[in-house]
Scaffold this motif. Structure first.
Motif, PDB file in Angstrom:
ATOM      1  N   ALA A  39     -12.563  53.454  -1.710  1.00 48.82           N
ATOM      2  CA  ALA A  39     -13.960  53.102  -1.416  1.00 48.82           C
ATOM      3  C   ALA A  39     -14.490  52.125  -2.457  1.00 48.82           C
ATOM      4  O   ALA A  39     -15.139  51.116  -2.122  1.00 48.82           O
ATOM      5  CB  ALA A  39     -14.826  54.367  -1.382  1.00 48.82           C
ATOM      6  N   GLU A  40     -14.204  52.406  -3.734  1.00 47.80           N
ATOM      7  CA  GLU A  40     -14.661  51.521  -4.804  1.00 47.80           C
ATOM      8  C   GLU A  40     -13.939  50.170  -4.755  1.00 47.80           C
ATOM      9  O   GLU A  40     -14.557  49.114  -4.962  1.00 47.80           O
ATOM     10  CB  GLU A  40     -14.431  52.187  -6.169  1.00 47.80           C
ATOM     11  CG  GLU A  40     -15.306  53.382  -6.453  1.00 47.80           C
ATOM     12  CD  GLU A  40     -14.836  54.655  -5.763  1.00 47.80           C
ATOM     13  OE1 GLU A  40     -15.600  55.635  -5.741  1.00 47.80           O
ATOM     14  OE2 GLU A  40     -13.691  54.663  -5.251  1.00 47.80           O
ATOM     15  N   SER A  41     -12.635  50.190  -4.467  1.00 50.72           N
ATOM     16  CA  SER A  41     -11.884  48.929  -4.374  1.00 50.72           C
ATOM     17  C   SER A  41     -12.359  48.087  -3.193  1.00 50.72           C
ATOM     18  O   SER A  41     -12.404  46.857  -3.273  1.00 50.72           O
ATOM     19  CB  SER A  41     -10.388  49.216  -4.228  1.00 50.72           C
ATOM     20  OG  SER A  41      -9.869  49.741  -5.419  1.00 50.72           O
ATOM     21  N   THR A  42     -12.716  48.751  -2.106  1.00 48.27           N
ATOM     22  CA  THR A  42     -13.252  48.024  -0.949  1.00 48.27           C
ATOM     23  C   THR A  42     -14.541  47.307  -1.329  1.00 48.27           C
ATOM     24  O   THR A  42     -14.748  46.127  -0.996  1.00 48.27           O
ATOM     25  CB  THR A  42     -13.519  49.003   0.207  1.00 48.27           C
ATOM     26  OG1 THR A  42     -12.290  49.617   0.589  1.00 48.27           O
ATOM     27  CG2 THR A  42     -14.107  48.266   1.407  1.00 48.27           C
ATOM     28  N   THR A  43     -15.406  48.015  -2.042  1.00 50.24           N
ATOM     29  CA  THR A  43     -16.665  47.411  -2.503  1.00 50.24           C
ATOM     30  C   THR A  43     -16.402  46.225  -3.419  1.00 50.24           C
ATOM     31  O   THR A  43     -17.052  45.177  -3.319  1.00 50.24           O
ATOM     32  CB  THR A  43     -17.499  48.466  -3.248  1.00 50.24           C
ATOM     33  OG1 THR A  43     -17.767  49.568  -2.373  1.00 50.24           O
ATOM     34  CG2 THR A  43     -18.815  47.878  -3.737  1.00 50.24           C
ATOM     35  N   TRP A  44     -15.438  46.379  -4.312  1.00 54.62           N
ATOM     36  CA  TRP A  44     -15.099  45.330  -5.271  1.00 54.62           C
ATOM     37  C   TRP A  44     -14.603  44.063  -4.568  1.00 54.62           C
ATOM     38  O   TRP A  44     -15.051  42.951  -4.879  1.00 54.62           O
ATOM     39  CB  TRP A  44     -14.051  45.865  -6.239  1.00 54.62           C
ATOM     40  CG  TRP A  44     -13.433  44.860  -7.159  1.00 54.62           C
ATOM     41  CD1 TRP A  44     -12.126  44.472  -7.205  1.00 54.62           C
ATOM     42  CD2 TRP A  44     -14.089  44.120  -8.199  1.00 54.62           C
ATOM     43  NE1 TRP A  44     -11.914  43.535  -8.191  1.00 54.62           N
ATOM     44  CE2 TRP A  44     -13.104  43.300  -8.819  1.00 54.62           C
ATOM     45  CE3 TRP A  44     -15.392  44.064  -8.662  1.00 54.62           C
ATOM     46  CZ2 TRP A  44     -13.406  42.450  -9.876  1.00 54.62           C
ATOM     47  CZ3 TRP A  44     -15.689  43.209  -9.724  1.00 54.62           C
ATOM     48  CH2 TRP A  44     -14.708  42.420 -10.315  1.00 54.62           C
ATOM     49  N   PHE A  45     -13.709  44.213  -3.613  1.00 57.12           N
ATOM     50  CA  PHE A  45     -13.179  43.039  -2.915  1.00 57.12           C
ATOM     51  C   PHE A  45     -14.216  42.406  -1.992  1.00 57.12           C
ATOM     52  O   PHE A  45     -14.196  41.190  -1.780  1.00 57.12           O
ATOM     53  CB  PHE A  45     -11.923  43.416  -2.128  1.00 57.12           C
ATOM     54  CG  PHE A  45     -10.672  43.365  -2.951  1.00 57.12           C
ATOM     55  CD1 PHE A  45      -9.984  42.180  -3.123  1.00 57.12           C
ATOM     56  CD2 PHE A  45     -10.197  44.503  -3.587  1.00 57.12           C
ATOM     57  CE1 PHE A  45      -8.831  42.116  -3.894  1.00 57.12           C
ATOM     58  CE2 PHE A  45      -9.054  44.455  -4.363  1.00 57.12           C
ATOM     59  CZ  PHE A  45      -8.363  43.260  -4.527  1.00 57.12           C
ATOM     60  N   LEU A  46     -15.112  43.190  -1.452  1.00 59.48           N
ATOM     61  CA  LEU A  46     -16.194  42.625  -0.653  1.00 59.48           C
ATOM     62  C   LEU A  46     -17.103  41.758  -1.521  1.00 59.48           C
ATOM     63  O   LEU A  46     -17.482  40.638  -1.136  1.00 59.48           O
ATOM     64  CB  LEU A  46     -17.009  43.756  -0.005  1.00 59.48           C
ATOM     65  CG  LEU A  46     -18.221  43.336   0.821  1.00 59.48           C
ATOM     66  CD1 LEU A  46     -17.794  42.434   1.985  1.00 59.48           C
ATOM     67  CD2 LEU A  46     -18.963  44.561   1.350  1.00 59.48           C
ATOM     68  N   LEU A  47     -17.428  42.257  -2.707  1.00 60.87           N
ATOM     69  CA  LEU A  47     -18.246  41.484  -3.635  1.00 60.87           C
ATOM     70  C   LEU A  47     -17.542  40.210  -4.067  1.00 60.87           C
ATOM     71  O   LEU A  47     -18.136  39.118  -4.075  1.00 60.87           O
ATOM     72  CB  LEU A  47     -18.579  42.354  -4.861  1.00 60.87           C
ATOM     73  CG  LEU A  47     -19.311  41.656  -6.003  1.00 60.87           C
ATOM     74  CD1 LEU A  47     -20.690  41.179  -5.534  1.00 60.87           C
ATOM     75  CD2 LEU A  47     -19.450  42.596  -7.202  1.00 60.87           C
ATOM     76  N   LEU A  48     -16.263  40.316  -4.419  1.00 62.96           N
ATOM     77  CA  LEU A  48     -15.510  39.132  -4.877  1.00 62.96           C
ATOM     78  C   LEU A  48     -15.318  38.121  -3.754  1.00 62.96           C
ATOM     79  O   LEU A  48     -15.256  36.916  -4.008  1.00 62.96           O
ATOM     80  CB  LEU A  48     -14.156  39.561  -5.432  1.00 62.96           C
ATOM     81  CG  LEU A  48     -14.056  39.756  -6.953  1.00 62.96           C
ATOM     82  CD1 LEU A  48     -14.183  38.428  -7.672  1.00 62.96           C
ATOM     83  CD2 LEU A  48     -15.156  40.705  -7.441  1.00 62.96           C
ATOM     84  N   ALA A  49     -15.238  38.587  -2.515  1.00 58.44           N
ATOM     85  CA  ALA A  49     -15.118  37.654  -1.391  1.00 58.44           C
ATOM     86  C   ALA A  49     -16.345  36.755  -1.315  1.00 58.44           C
ATOM     87  O   ALA A  49     -16.233  35.538  -1.110  1.00 58.44           O
ATOM     88  CB  ALA A  49     -14.941  38.434  -0.086  1.00 58.44           C
ATOM     89  N   ILE A  50     -17.509  37.353  -1.481  1.00 57.58           N
ATOM     90  CA  ILE A  50     -18.755  36.572  -1.444  1.00 57.58           C
ATOM     91  C   ILE A  50     -18.818  35.607  -2.613  1.00 57.58           C
ATOM     92  O   ILE A  50     -19.157  34.420  -2.460  1.00 57.58           O
ATOM     93  CB  ILE A  50     -19.970  37.521  -1.453  1.00 57.58           C
ATOM     94  CG1 ILE A  50     -19.951  38.410  -0.204  1.00 57.58           C
ATOM     95  CG2 ILE A  50     -21.277  36.725  -1.526  1.00 57.58           C
ATOM     96  CD1 ILE A  50     -20.993  39.507  -0.216  1.00 57.58           C
ATOM     97  N   ILE A  51     -18.485  36.096  -3.807  1.00 55.63           N
ATOM     98  CA  ILE A  51     -18.529  35.247  -5.001  1.00 55.63           C
ATOM     99  C   ILE A  51     -17.563  34.075  -4.875  1.00 55.63           C
ATOM    100  O   ILE A  51     -17.908  32.924  -5.187  1.00 55.63           O
ATOM    101  CB  ILE A  51     -18.205  36.082  -6.258  1.00 55.63           C
ATOM    102  CG1 ILE A  51     -19.319  37.096  -6.513  1.00 55.63           C
ATOM    103  CG2 ILE A  51     -18.012  35.172  -7.474  1.00 55.63           C
ATOM    104  CD1 ILE A  51     -19.029  38.050  -7.656  1.00 55.63           C
TER     105      ILE A  51
END
Length: 524
Positions: free
Chosen positions: A341-353
């Protein structure tokens, strides 16, 4: 791969979906046969069989969601052309010495496997290394080998892996059976080094063969076409290419995404490192509980009907976290305690960045993310259906029946027979229960006490479980990470098995020898 070299003619093989559904049907039939002869196994109904993939999806929803977001992340990265250009630059600088990457990267994956059970987390690396090795003149199967075998032999030789040796040791400790961690770590390192050498030898030999003669690839023409369509580099290998400033920025964030993910999964506190939870604070809260509260909760959970006398009461004390530590600012969970769950959030954020750094518009970011996530749906479904086999095994009681029957047969045998028989038992069960933590939880309360009863060291039994489960998880179709990773590399399961069977056989033989010697010489 060169376009001018004609690979082997096209051959038709069963898809991963068909293989898994056939296995699912076989398991269902076995439960029906056994249900008539033993009360321990419940025969699977048509509904159980048909619902298994859906229940598998529910059971693996965290992994499936992670894979979808990872696909969106890669879609945005690919849109910037940073990855393809970066690979071309890397290949150009390696100047034909790409073989050096194989033992180095496999060692890094093995380290992840032995320390924290790196498995599902490797899915994102399949596409990257497949593209890299193809650009260097190899095939995408070579890239898949590096990831799968690297992390796989690490899990096989688990030392402090909390999901394998950690869970197994805890299961025995809960039964007041002491587990010598020195034996676990020592045997783990021996198994790791031995299996790593075997794996690297086979991968290097295959890579050299394909580099020298691309027609000797194990991949079919269809697989090669699919891989080239997905990962072939449009840049000529000998063409001078350069990264733009934006692309360099994208690659920095791309590297940071995976570095943070790896760091976040390692159980630092279990290793005595408390850096990431510095500043954490918590307090205890006590709540008075009455009979009415217990009955109400029982009814809410739909567990049936419960009646208690009015004088039943007590208190419930729980620990409430006030501050999880400085590294929890992003997800609420500190590094070292992350999961999907935390890794999913992290990659979603990095995708936007990355989309912003790469100069993409808002529409491009959304469109590329959705397209990339969509490309992962076949991988997601493979993971879900694979998990369905384990769900059916567990719900029908087949796994417990096989385990108990085999344990009874091994009782009273010599050290040699017991070690070999236990390894073969775990080898068989791991095809149906690929989860190391699940296997340890189910089996260790049976096999650990049996080993102690016969005068053998329970720590050796822990490593027999780890080694056998790790070997099987290099080829079992019920492992969603394997099937999903191969799908990303555009490699059919049959192609992988054709290559990996001899490696698994060699590793299994060496592991049995090592573990049998340990069973005989390590004092109880």
């Amino acid at each position: 791969m060169s376009d001018t070299t004609q690979p082997k003619k096209k051959r038709k093989m069963l898809t991963s979906f068909s293989i898994i559904f056939i296995l699912l049907a076989i398991v269902a039939v076995i439960t029906i046969i056994l249900s008539g002869s033993t009360p321990d196994v419940t025969g699977a109904t048509l509904g159980d069989f048909l619902m298994a993939p859906a229940k598998g999806f529910a059971d693996a929803i965290d992994v499936c969601l992670f894979v979808m977001v990872l696909g969106g992340f890669l879609g945005i990265v690919n849109k910037t052309d940073a990855l393809s250009t970066g690979i071309a630059v890397l290949v150009h600088k390696m100047n034909g010495n790409e073989l050096r990457l194989i033992p180095i990267l496999m060692a890094l994956f093995a380290f992840g496997g032995t320390t924290y059970g790196m498995c599902e987390e490797t899915v994102g690396f399949y596409a990257l290394l497949s593209a890299t090795m193809m650009a260097a003149g190899y095939d995408s199967l070579t890239g898949a080998m590096m990831v799968l075998l690297g992390a796989g032999v690490g899990c096989l030789g688990s030392t402090v892996n909390p999901f394998a040796t950690g869970v197994a040791s805890a299961a025995l400790t809960g039964l007041n059976i002491a587990v010598d961690q020195g034996v676990v770590i020592g045997l783990g390192l021996i198994l790791l080094v031995a299996s790593y050498i075997i794996a690297v030898f086979f991968v290097l030999r295959y890579a050299k063969r394909v580099k020298a003669d691309p027609s000797r690839t194990l991949m079919s023409a269809t697989e090669i076409e699919n891989a080239e369509a997905a990962y072939s580099n449009d840049q000529e290998n000998n063409q001078e290419v350069a990264l733009t400033g934006k692309q360099k920025g994208v690659l920095c964030f791309f590297a940071a995404a995976f570095i943070v993910m790896v760091i976040s999964f390692i159980p630092w506190e279990d290793l005595g490192v408390n850096f990431f939870v510095a500043g954490s604070a918590s307090h205890e809260e006590t709540v008075e509980v009455t009979a009415d509260d217990i009955v109400a909760q029982y009814d809410a959970d739909k567990l049936g009907t419960l009646e208690l006398s009015d004088d039943v009461s007590g208190s419930l004390t729980s620990t409430v976290t006030d501050n999880a530590g400085w590294s929890a600012f992003l997800t609420g969970t500190p590094l070292g305690q992350w999961y999907f769950a935390e890794s999913t959030t992290w990659f979603l954020l990095l995708a936007i960045i990355i989309g912003i750094v790469g100069g993409l518009s808002e529409h491009e970011i959304v469109d590329e993310f959705m397209a990339g996530a969509g490309d992962m749906m076949s991988v997601v479904m493979i993971i879900a259906v694979s998990r369905g086999v384990s769900v059916l095994m567990s719900s029908t009681g087949l796994a417990d029946y096989v385990l108990n029957s085999a344990a009874g047969a091994l009782s009273g045998t010599s050290g040699i027979v017991f070690a070999i028989g236990s390894y073969l038992l775990y080898f068989l069960l791991s095809f149906l229960i690929p989860s190391t933590s699940g296997m340890a939880t189910v089996s260790m309360p049976i096999m650990g006490p049996l080993a102690q009863q016969l005068g053998f060291n329970p720590a050796v039994m822990v490593m027999i479980f780890s080694a056998a489960s790790g070997a099987v998880n290099l080829i079992t179709p019920t492992n969603g990470a394997i099937m999903g990773g191969l799908a990303l590399s555009r490699v059919e399961y049959g192609t992988w098995v054709k290559f990996a069977l001899k490696i698994v056989a060699a590793i299994a033989v060496v592991s049995i020898i090592i573990l049998t010697i340990a069973m005989l010489v390590v004092p109880a």
